[in-house]
Design a protein around this motif. Structure first.
Motif, PDB file in Angstrom:
ATOM      1  N   LYS A 330       0.829  -1.203   0.000  1.00  0.00           N
ATOM      2  CA  LYS A 330       0.000   0.000   0.000  1.00  0.00           C
ATOM      3  C   LYS A 330       0.862   1.251   0.000  1.00  0.00           C
ATOM      4  N   ALA A 331       1.939   1.224   0.774  1.00  0.00           N
ATOM      5  CA  ALA A 331       2.835   2.374   0.827  1.00  0.00           C
ATOM      6  C   ALA A 331       3.507   2.608  -0.524  1.00  0.00           C
ATOM      7  N   GLU A 332       3.887   1.496  -1.143  1.00  0.00           N
ATOM      8  CA  GLU A 332       4.514   1.630  -2.462  1.00  0.00           C
ATOM      9  C   GLU A 332       3.528   2.177  -3.486  1.00  0.00           C
ATOM     10  N   LEU A 333       2.265   1.720  -3.430  1.00  0.00           N
ATOM     11  CA  LEU A 333       1.248   2.232  -4.349  1.00  0.00           C
ATOM     12  C   LEU A 333       1.018   3.722  -4.147  1.00  0.00           C
ATOM     13  N   GLU A 334       0.973   4.139  -2.903  1.00  0.00           N
ATOM     14  CA  GLU A 334       0.792   5.557  -2.612  1.00  0.00           C
ATOM     15  C   GLU A 334       1.976   6.371  -3.131  1.00  0.00           C
ATOM     16  N   GLU A 335       3.178   5.810  -2.986  1.00  0.00           N
ATOM     17  CA  GLU A 335       4.370   6.505  -3.471  1.00  0.00           C
ATOM     18  C   GLU A 335       4.333   6.639  -5.000  1.00  0.00           C
ATOM     19  N   GLN A 336       3.913   5.579  -5.669  1.00  0.00           N
ATOM     20  CA  GLN A 336       3.799   5.631  -7.136  1.00  0.00           C
ATOM     21  C   GLN A 336       2.751   6.644  -7.570  1.00  0.00           C
ATOM     22  N   LYS A 337       1.626   6.698  -6.885  1.00  0.00           N
ATOM     23  CA  LYS A 337       0.569   7.652  -7.209  1.00  0.00           C
ATOM     24  C   LYS A 337       1.057   9.089  -7.034  1.00  0.00           C
ATOM     25  N   LYS A 338       1.777   9.308  -5.926  1.00  0.00           N
ATOM     26  CA  LYS A 338       2.299  10.639  -5.653  1.00  0.00           C
ATOM     27  C   LYS A 338       3.302  11.063  -6.729  1.00  0.00           C
ATOM     28  N   GLU A 341       1.473  11.971  -9.944  1.00  0.00           N
ATOM     29  CA  GLU A 341       0.843  13.291  -9.850  1.00  0.00           C
ATOM     30  C   GLU A 341       1.863  14.401 -10.032  1.00  0.00           C
TER      31      GLU A 341
END
Length: 384
Positions: A330-338, A341
């Motif tokens: 989940k943390a990695e997904l959030e990092e990729q999304k950020k 953006e």
């Protein structure tokens, strides 16, 4: 099967002078049914045989074994269990005790209870006292040469009995028991544990007796002891939580200084009481700090702490490895999304700058063309 012979019993004839007794003047009390309860050694032996399904021979064998056991315990063949008190060898120093200095004597040693000490029950104390009285009563030593101080030792015996049969006095004496006070300094150091051939084994062998000695002062029972190397994290945390919040009943009234004999001065009594109270508080504070130091030392060298931390680290690594193999976390997904953006934002700003530059270039080109047309018109005008 034995033969049964029946005999006919014929009562003798009544004498001629016999006559029935006249009825009593008062009426007889009514008959009352009463229940007879079986009792006695014979009945108890019958019950034992019935309950344990024993024959007479087996029962007699058990009785004889019990008699021999009691004889070995007492050593005198009396047949009375001494409750495990046994016989303790008397040291020569005991015969030199001064009954006036009774606060300095070891009451358990005087009664022959050095092995049991605070674990001795009231019944065992009575048995030990009876043995000492039978051995050292002044009447038994009267006229015997070399026993001039036996009367003094008998007074020490009586004082020990007085202290140990009084719950409050016994608790005060147990708080400052000289036997355990001599062992309080016998605490292993961190260097001794670390330099041992087997540090893990040395830790439990050397610290277990320390906590067992201190456990006798706890108001809360049972007390969690040191345990084993394989204890869980919850057990280890529970152990140290208990000992860091140890509720001790230990007190130091036994060491109070007595008011001078014959002194009726009220000020002297108040001063002595105030001084005793201050000393008790000081000793209590020092004892609390001493116990806290032992717990701190044990925690610093406890091999279970290192084992638990290693197990937790391995569990975290395994969990992290398992998540990475099954897909992004989940943390990695959030990092990729950020990151996406931020890249989109940067691209949008670059597009805006490019559009602004193109607009400026178009406007500049239009101005240049306009100037060129104007210059051409100006050149054509004189020629006409």
């Amino acid at each position: 099967m034995a033969d049964v012979l029946q005999l006919t019993v014929v009562p003798p004839p009544l004498p001629k002078s016999w006559s029935p007794q006249p009825p009593p003047a008062k009426s007889l009390s009514p008959l009352v049914d009463r229940k007879l309860i079986a009792a006695g050694p014979a009945y108890l032996a019958h019950v034992r045989r019935a309950v344990h399904n024993l024959s007479f021979e087996e029962h007699d064998k058990h009785v004889e074994e019990e008699r021999k056991r009691l004889q070995e315990l007492n050593g005198d063949g009396v047949g009375e269990d001494d409750l495990g008190v046994g016989e303790e060898e008397e040291s020569p120093e005991l015969s030199l005790l001064d009954p006036k200095e009774w606060k300095k004597q070891d009451h358990y040693a005087v009664l022959g209870l050095s092995r049991l000490r605070y674990r001795a029950t009231p019944a065992q104390i009575k048995v030990a006292h009876r043995k000492k009285v039978l051995k050292h009563h002044p009447d038994k030593k009267a006229g015997v040469a070399g026993d001039s101080n036996d009367d003094a030792f008998f007074k020490c015996i009586q004082k020990a009995m007085d202290v140990l049969t009084n719950p409050e006095k016994r608790r005060q004496f147990d708080s400052v028991d000289p036997h355990y006070e001599s062992l309080e300094e016998d605490v292993p150091t961190a260097t001794e544990i670390s330099k041992a051939k087997d540090p893990n084994r040395a830790f439990f062998e050397q610290f277990s007796p320390v906590f067992e000695r201190e456990a006798r002062f706890s108001r809360v029972q049972p007390v969690p002891l040191l345990g084993e190397y394989s204890d869980t994290k919850a057990q280890v945390e529970g152990f140290y939580d208990f000992w860091y919040n140890f509720d001790s009943w230990r007190s130091f009234e036994y060491l109070d200084k007595e008011v001078n004999e014959g002194s009726d001065n009220r000020d002297d009594k108040r001063y002595t009481e105030k001084k005793n109270k201050t000393e008790r508080a000081r000793r209590k504070k020092e004892d609390t700090a001493r116990l806290r130091g032992i717990v701190d030392l044990a925690l610093s060298v406890d091999p279970r702490i290192k084992r638990i931390k290693q197990e937790e680290k391995e569990a975290r690594d395994a969990k992290k490895k398992g998540k990475s193999s099954s897909g992004p976390s989940k943390a990695e997904l959030e990092e990729q999304k950020k990151r996406a953006e931020e890249e989109a934002k940067q691209k949008e700003e670059a597009d805006k700058l490019a559009k602004a530059d193109a607009k400026k270039a178009k406007a500049a080109a239009a101005n240049a063309a306009k100037k060129a047309r104007r210059a051409a018109r100006d050149q054509e005008a004189p020629a006409s």
